[in-house]
Write an enzyme that holds these catalytic residues in place. Structure first.
Site, PDB file in Angstrom:
ATOM      1  CB  ILE A 182     -40.092 -18.231  43.722  1.00 16.97           C
ATOM      2  CG1 ILE A 182     -41.396 -17.436  43.747  1.00 16.97           C
ATOM      3  CG2 ILE A 182     -40.309 -19.701  44.038  1.00 16.97           C
ATOM      4  CD1 ILE A 182     -42.359 -17.834  42.610  1.00 16.97           C
TER       5      ILE A 182
ATOM      6  CG  LEU B 262     -51.926 -27.499  41.447  1.00 15.19           C
ATOM      7  CD1 LEU B 262     -52.910 -28.583  40.989  1.00 15.19           C
ATOM      8  CD2 LEU B 262     -51.559 -26.594  40.254  1.00 15.19           C
TER       9      LEU B 262
ATOM     10  CE  LYS C 226     -49.356 -17.699  36.918  1.00 14.37           C
ATOM     11  NZ  LYS C 226     -48.657 -18.563  37.907  1.00 14.37           N
TER      12      LYS C 226
ATOM     13  CE1 TYR D  54     -52.386 -14.973  38.852  1.00 13.99           C
ATOM     14  CE2 TYR D  54     -54.302 -15.162  37.406  1.00 13.99           C
ATOM     15  CZ  TYR D  54     -53.315 -15.752  38.173  1.00 13.99           C
ATOM     16  OH  TYR D  54     -53.245 -17.118  38.259  1.00 13.99           O
TER      17      TYR D  54
HETATM   18  N1  LIG Z   1     -56.696 -20.813  41.882  1.00 10.92           N
HETATM   19  C1  LIG Z   1     -57.097 -20.685  40.628  1.00 10.92           C
HETATM   20  O1  LIG Z   1     -58.296 -20.557  40.343  1.00 10.92           O
HETATM   21  C2  LIG Z   1     -56.083 -20.723  39.504  1.00 10.92           C
HETATM   22  C3  LIG Z   1     -56.524 -20.628  38.175  1.00 10.92           C
HETATM   23  C4  LIG Z   1     -55.580 -20.672  37.136  1.00 10.92           C
HETATM   24  C5  LIG Z   1     -54.229 -20.817  37.428  1.00 10.92           C
HETATM   25  N2  LIG Z   1     -53.825 -20.892  38.736  1.00 10.92           N
HETATM   26  C6  LIG Z   1     -52.389 -21.034  39.028  1.00 10.92           C
HETATM   27  O2  LIG Z   1     -52.251 -22.231  39.764  1.00 10.92           O
HETATM   28  C7  LIG Z   1     -51.157 -22.122  40.670  1.00 10.92           C
HETATM   29  C8  LIG Z   1     -51.527 -22.666  42.039  1.00 10.92           C
HETATM   30  O3  LIG Z   1     -52.631 -21.949  42.569  1.00 10.92           O
HETATM   31  P1  LIG Z   1     -53.342 -22.393  43.940  1.00 10.92           P
HETATM   32  O4  LIG Z   1     -54.793 -22.201  43.737  1.00 10.92           O
HETATM   33  O5  LIG Z   1     -52.810 -23.701  44.387  1.00 10.92           O
HETATM   34  O6  LIG Z   1     -52.812 -21.214  44.926  1.00 10.92           O
HETATM   35  P2  LIG Z   1     -52.482 -21.242  46.508  1.00 10.92           P
HETATM   36  O7  LIG Z   1     -53.363 -22.192  47.234  1.00 10.92           O
HETATM   37  O8  LIG Z   1     -52.492 -19.804  46.954  1.00 10.92           O
HETATM   38  O9  LIG Z   1     -50.993 -21.809  46.544  1.00 10.92           O
HETATM   39  C9  LIG Z   1     -49.895 -21.030  46.157  1.00 10.92           C
HETATM   40  C10 LIG Z   1     -48.692 -21.495  46.938  1.00 10.92           C
HETATM   41  O10 LIG Z   1     -47.550 -20.713  46.569  1.00 10.92           O
HETATM   42  C11 LIG Z   1     -46.862 -20.269  47.755  1.00 10.92           C
HETATM   43  N3  LIG Z   1     -46.235 -18.984  47.446  1.00 10.92           N
HETATM   44  C12 LIG Z   1     -46.833 -17.808  47.169  1.00 10.92           C
HETATM   45  N4  LIG Z   1     -45.912 -16.863  46.937  1.00 10.92           N
HETATM   46  C13 LIG Z   1     -44.701 -17.464  47.066  1.00 10.92           C
HETATM   47  C14 LIG Z   1     -43.360 -17.005  46.931  1.00 10.92           C
HETATM   48  N5  LIG Z   1     -43.091 -15.732  46.646  1.00 10.92           N
HETATM   49  N6  LIG Z   1     -42.342 -17.888  47.128  1.00 10.92           N
HETATM   50  C15 LIG Z   1     -42.606 -19.193  47.447  1.00 10.92           C
HETATM   51  N7  LIG Z   1     -43.858 -19.675  47.594  1.00 10.92           N
HETATM   52  C16 LIG Z   1     -44.902 -18.823  47.411  1.00 10.92           C
HETATM   53  C17 LIG Z   1     -47.976 -20.121  48.768  1.00 10.92           C
HETATM   54  O11 LIG Z   1     -47.430 -20.155  50.071  1.00 10.92           O
HETATM   55  P3  LIG Z   1     -47.990 -19.133  51.201  1.00 10.92           P
HETATM   56  O12 LIG Z   1     -49.470 -19.226  51.215  1.00 10.92           O
HETATM   57  O13 LIG Z   1     -47.328 -19.621  52.441  1.00 10.92           O
HETATM   58  O14 LIG Z   1     -47.575 -17.764  50.737  1.00 10.92           O
HETATM   59  C18 LIG Z   1     -48.834 -21.346  48.460  1.00 10.92           C
HETATM   60  O15 LIG Z   1     -48.302 -22.501  49.070  1.00 10.92           O
HETATM   61  C19 LIG Z   1     -50.678 -20.672  40.583  1.00 10.92           C
HETATM   62  O16 LIG Z   1     -49.531 -20.619  39.775  1.00 10.92           O
HETATM   63  C20 LIG Z   1     -51.818 -19.937  39.910  1.00 10.92           C
HETATM   64  O17 LIG Z   1     -51.355 -18.824  39.173  1.00 10.92           O
HETATM   65  C21 LIG Z   1     -54.717 -20.858  39.772  1.00 10.92           C
END
Ligand SMILES: NC(=O)c1ccc[n+]([C@@H]2O[C@H](COP(=O)([O-])OP(=O)(O)OC[C@H]3O[C@@H](n4cnc5c(N)ncnc54)[C@H](OP(=O)(O)O)[C@@H]3O)[C@@H](O)[C@H]2O)c1
Length: 289
Positions: free
Chosen positions: A42, A19, A134, A130
């Site tokens: 974070i 995202l 959240k 999870y």
């Molecule tokens: N994917 C889904 O289907 C879905 C559905 C509903 C809601 N969401 C929400 O949408 C958001 C984005 O999801 P996404 O799919 O874009 O996930 P993603 O591709 O895994 O991206 C998450 C990002 O957060 C970084 N990150 C993880 N842990 C961290 C920490 N402790 N400190 C700083 N940075 C950190 C990761 O960096 P690294 O990889 O380098 O660790 C990555 O850049 C999340 O909040 C998730 O809960 C996702």
């Protein structure tokens, strides 16, 4: 003389994620501070403080989370450290600096028993670690950051890789369709697949309003994973058969909501909902691939 609007300064956490990548693009005309995990951890308050030393963004968008649902179940402490303490750290540091925070959350805060789209006023009741962690993060922000937007979404897919999960559902279905003559996909879990490109634009619209609060933001409509897979194969021009199966075919130790469709009620009531129907967005995804 035409006066130019001053660019908004937007810090994006998780900027290289699925995202985050689209959010960086959506704000291309603004001043973007793209933060990856190399720039900010974070769950570490000192790291959060350091990351914002000397910068004063107009808004911070946080996409960072520990979001692998199966791993969260096994690593409960880590799930709460990132998803609750991480959110709390951001809330405290940004509130002290009077910087608004937009935080991304999930449909998994609900238990799925409602069977009609969930609105923001519905009571959460997460079924797994999870979702619990959240929800705890949402509450930490509500209690500690006066200028916040919390945006719950579901079933995200985008052109950038989901770093936590590897490939997205569409890529998995297309890969499987090349290996097997027929695909089996669950038809008793219903959601709204949401295109990261659309959500990024929705977030851009929302942060310009100053209308803080809790928002649901998904594409419109709903489908089961089975219906989603059928639409994916149709758009890919594949003639492979998809067979609907019950989720009991794939026993899992992690409980997931059977119905997690969200209604964008608060966006709609303010005339801010810019999210297209999921089928339209999926077609857009294929056209841009
Ligand atoms: N994917 C889904 O289907 C879905 C559905 C509903 C809601 N969401 C929400 O949408 C958001 C984005 O999801 P996404 O799919 O874009 O996930 P993603 O591709 O895994 O991206 C998450 C990002 O957060 C970084 N990150 C993880 N842990 C961290 C920490 N402790 N400190 C700083 N940075 C950190 C990761 O960096 P690294 O990889 O380098 O660790 C990555 O850049 C999340 O909040 C998730 O809960 C996702």
């Amino acid at each position: 003389m035409v006066s130019r609007r001053q660019a908004m300064k937007v810090a994006i956490i998780g900027a290289n994620g699925q995202l985050g990548t689209d959010i960086v693009k959506a704000f291309a005309e603004e001043e973007v501070i793209a933060l990856t995990q190399n720039d900010i951890e974070i769950s570490d308050i000192d790291s959060v403080q350091r990351a914002f030393e000397g910068i004063q963004p107009d808004v911070v968008v946080n996409t960072a989370a520990f979001l692998n649902v199966d791993l969260c179940e096994k690593e409960r402490a880590k799930a709460f450290l990132v998803n609750e303490t991480g959110a709390l750290n951001l809330a405290r540091v940004l509130d002290k600096r009077n910087i608004p925070l937009l935080h991304v959350s999930t449909d998994y805060v609900f238990d799925g028993t409602k069977k009609r789209p969930y609105e923001e006023i519905d009571a959460p009741n997460p079924l797994n670690v999870y979702g619990e962690s959240k929800l705890a993060g949402e509450r930490a922000i509500q209690a500690n950051c006066s200028r916040h937007y919390i945006v719950r979404t579901s079933g995200l897919y985008g052109h950038a890789k989901c770093l936590a999960k590897g490939s997205n559902f569409i890529e998995k279905i297309l890969a499987k369709s090349k290996e097997s003559p027929e695909l089996r996909v669950v038809d008793d879990e219903v959601l709204t697949p949401t295109y990261a490109f659309d959500l990024a634009r929705q977030i851009r619209t929302l942060v310009q309003t100053g209308h803080y609060g809790l928002y649901h933001a998904t594409n419109s409509g709903e489908c089961s994973w089975y219906e989603f897979a059928k639409e994916v194969l149709k758009l890919a021009g594949s003639s492979k058969t998809v067979v609907p199966v019950g989720s009991n075919m794939y026993p899992s130790e992690v409980r997931r909501p059977a119905y997690s469709v969200l209604e964008n009620a608060n966006l709609r009531s303010q005339g801010l909902d810019v999210m297209p129907a999921w089928q339209e967005s999926l077609a857009h995804y294929f056209n841009r691939s």
